[in-house]
Design an enzyme around this catalytic site. Structure first.
Site: not given
Ligand code: AMP
Length: 115
Positions: A31, A88, A94-96, A101-103
């Site tokens: 990340d 998320n 909180g999905q952005s 994806h899995l964290h």
């Molecule tokens: P979420 O908020 O669960 O959708 O997680 C999205 C994650 O993607 C966040 O933790 C960001 O820091 C990460 N992220 C966004 N763009 C990138 C990227 N180019 N490379 C690695 N991580 C990223």
């Protein structure tokens, strides 16, 4: 592949460095904004917006994603100490980034409940 999806571009090798792990079905990479000493994202190479859009044909793929996370936790030396897997989903989740994806978070004592 979705043309304007940043995670599709990472899976395709168009942006970012070499992934931490990649096979025919999944890609794992660190990340960019880590929330723990180990913070890895695992994605299906196929574009799926979120868990809400996954369907029965994705069952094996989702299992493979989770088992890959376990293997990475073992390879990174955090399996015994423990870790957290998070998916998320949607605005309240909180999905952005809208590619499922899995964290994988580890390396410190994580608090509960999450914010
Ligand atoms: P979420 O908020 O669960 O959708 O997680 C999205 C994650 O993607 C966040 O933790 C960001 O820091 C990460 N992220 C966004 N763009 C990138 C990227 N180019 N490379 C690695 N991580 C990223």
């Amino acid at each position: 592949m979705s043309q304007d999806c940043i995670f599709c571009k990472i899976a395709a090798g168009q942006i970012g460095g070499p992934p931490l792990f990649q096979d025919e079905h999944v890609t794992a990479f660190r990340d960019v904004n880590p929330q723990a000493p180990l913070h890895v994202l695992l994605i299906p190479n196929k574009h799926i917006v979120s868990l809400n859009e996954a369907n029965a044909e994705d069952q094996a793929l989702l299992g493979h994603l989770m088992l890959t996370a376990v293997k990475l936790a073992q390879a990174e030396g955090v399996a015994n100490g423990g870790y957290r897997l998070v998916a998320n989903t949607g605005p309240n989740g909180g999905q952005s980034v809208f590619h499922l994806h899995l964290h994988l978070l580890a390396g410190r004592r994580l608090t509960w409940p999450p914010g």
